[in-house]
Design an enzyme around this catalytic site. Structure first.
Site, short mmCIF file in Angstrom:
data_model
loop_
_atom_site.label_atom_id
_atom_site.label_comp_id
_atom_site.label_asym_id
_atom_site.label_seq_id
_atom_site.Cartn_x
_atom_site.Cartn_y
_atom_site.Cartn_z
N SER A 14 2.54 12.60 38.77
CA SER A 14 1.25 13.18 39.13
C SER A 14 0.13 12.18 38.86
O SER A 14 0.30 10.98 39.05
CB SER A 14 1.05 14.52 38.41
OG SER A 14 1.20 14.35 37.00
N ASP A 184 -11.49 10.95 30.57
CA ASP A 184 -12.09 12.28 30.76
C ASP A 184 -11.43 13.36 29.90
O ASP A 184 -11.60 14.54 30.15
CB ASP A 184 -12.01 12.68 32.24
CG ASP A 184 -10.58 12.60 32.78
OD1 ASP A 184 -9.63 12.49 31.98
OD2 ASP A 184 -10.41 12.64 34.02
N HIS A 187 -6.96 11.87 31.61
CA HIS A 187 -6.42 10.65 32.24
C HIS A 187 -6.65 9.44 31.35
O HIS A 187 -7.59 9.40 30.56
CB HIS A 187 -7.05 10.46 33.62
CG HIS A 187 -6.81 11.63 34.52
ND1 HIS A 187 -7.80 12.53 34.87
CD2 HIS A 187 -5.66 12.08 35.11
CE1 HIS A 187 -7.29 13.47 35.65
NE2 HIS A 187 -6.00 13.22 35.80
#
Length: 253
Positions: A14, A184, A187
């Protein structure tokens, strides 16, 4: 397709995979280290969970492909661990279903060839406060749920004999991981990616795989064509450019 055929390393996962070339990410570092040695193929899909991966598994990794990957690095789990949304939408996958999805992925990858090696990455930790500040809410994610899915992935890999990197624990070995490892809250920053690439290279270097897939062990393409440069003041010591260690690479030996 361009030749000659090199070993293929596929990064499948992902957003931790899709964004691995951003912020001096671990995918970019891997590609740099394996230049002239292996092709790094990115198959990263932000927002995906393990159920999404199963839908395209045979398309991304067809059993009848002329060339099978030498190494597949797989990451799913962070999105799976999100709380279920009342609407029924969202990325949540119940833990038992996640484990079975990852089992199916591992079994399929193992069936590709006797030389296809696999490394699973578990869900990393997260900075909940930073995530809420950036996104405006908690997105239904928590560090504790990441831990549960990470532990389950580790246990599955031990059962299947698949190499696994426990990112939930690895990132937290750094004292300032909460503030240093994320862009953030979710990530990876450059510092977070450095931990990931160190763990990946450690697994590759220590694995009893034949051939050894570490970047220092794989042959360089077309070494006989590489020009020489003279590296001493007298101009008497020659070395091929293809055999040189550059400053930014030496930290990853």
């Amino acid at each position: 397709m361009v030749g000659p055929i090199r070993p293929q390393f596929v990064l499948f996962g992902s957003s931790i995979v899709q964004f691995s070339f951003s912020h001096q990410g671990w995918g970019a570092i891997l590609t740099d280290l394996y230049a002239c040695k292996a092709d790094i193929l990115l198959r990263g899909y932000a927002g995906w969970n393990s159920s999404c991966a199963l839908q395209v598994l045979h398309e991304v990794f067809p059993k009848d492909a002329a060339v099978q990957p030498s190494l597949v690095i797989v990451y799913f789990g962070g999105n799976d661990s999100m709380e279920p949304h009342p609407s029924g939408l969202g990325a949540h996958v119940p833990l038992p279903e996640y484990v079975e999805n990852m089992r199916k992925i591992a079994i399929h990858l193992k069936s590709l060839s006797q030389k296809t090696r696999i490394i699973f990455l578990t869900a990393p930790p997260m900075n909940e406060a930073q995530m809420a500040e950036v996104f405006g809410n908690d997105l239904g994610r928590s560090n504790e749920s990441c831990r549960k899915y990470s532990d389950a992935c580790v246990q599955l890999c031990q059962e299947l004999g698949v190499k696994v990197i426990d990112l939930w624990k690895a990132l937290q070995q750094r004292d300032d991981w909460l503030t240093a490892c994320f862009t953030d809250g979710i990530h990876l920053s450059c510092e977070g990616s450095e931990i990931v690439i160190k763990e990946i290279l450690k697994v590759i270097k220590e694995a009893d795989w034949e051939p050894n897939l570490h970047w220092r062990s794989l042959p360089t393409e077309f070494p006989e064509i590489s020009p020489c440069i003279f590296v001493d003041p007298e101009g008497s010591t020659a070395i091929k450019v293809s055999e040189m260690d550059f400053a930014w690479q030496t930290q990853w030996q």
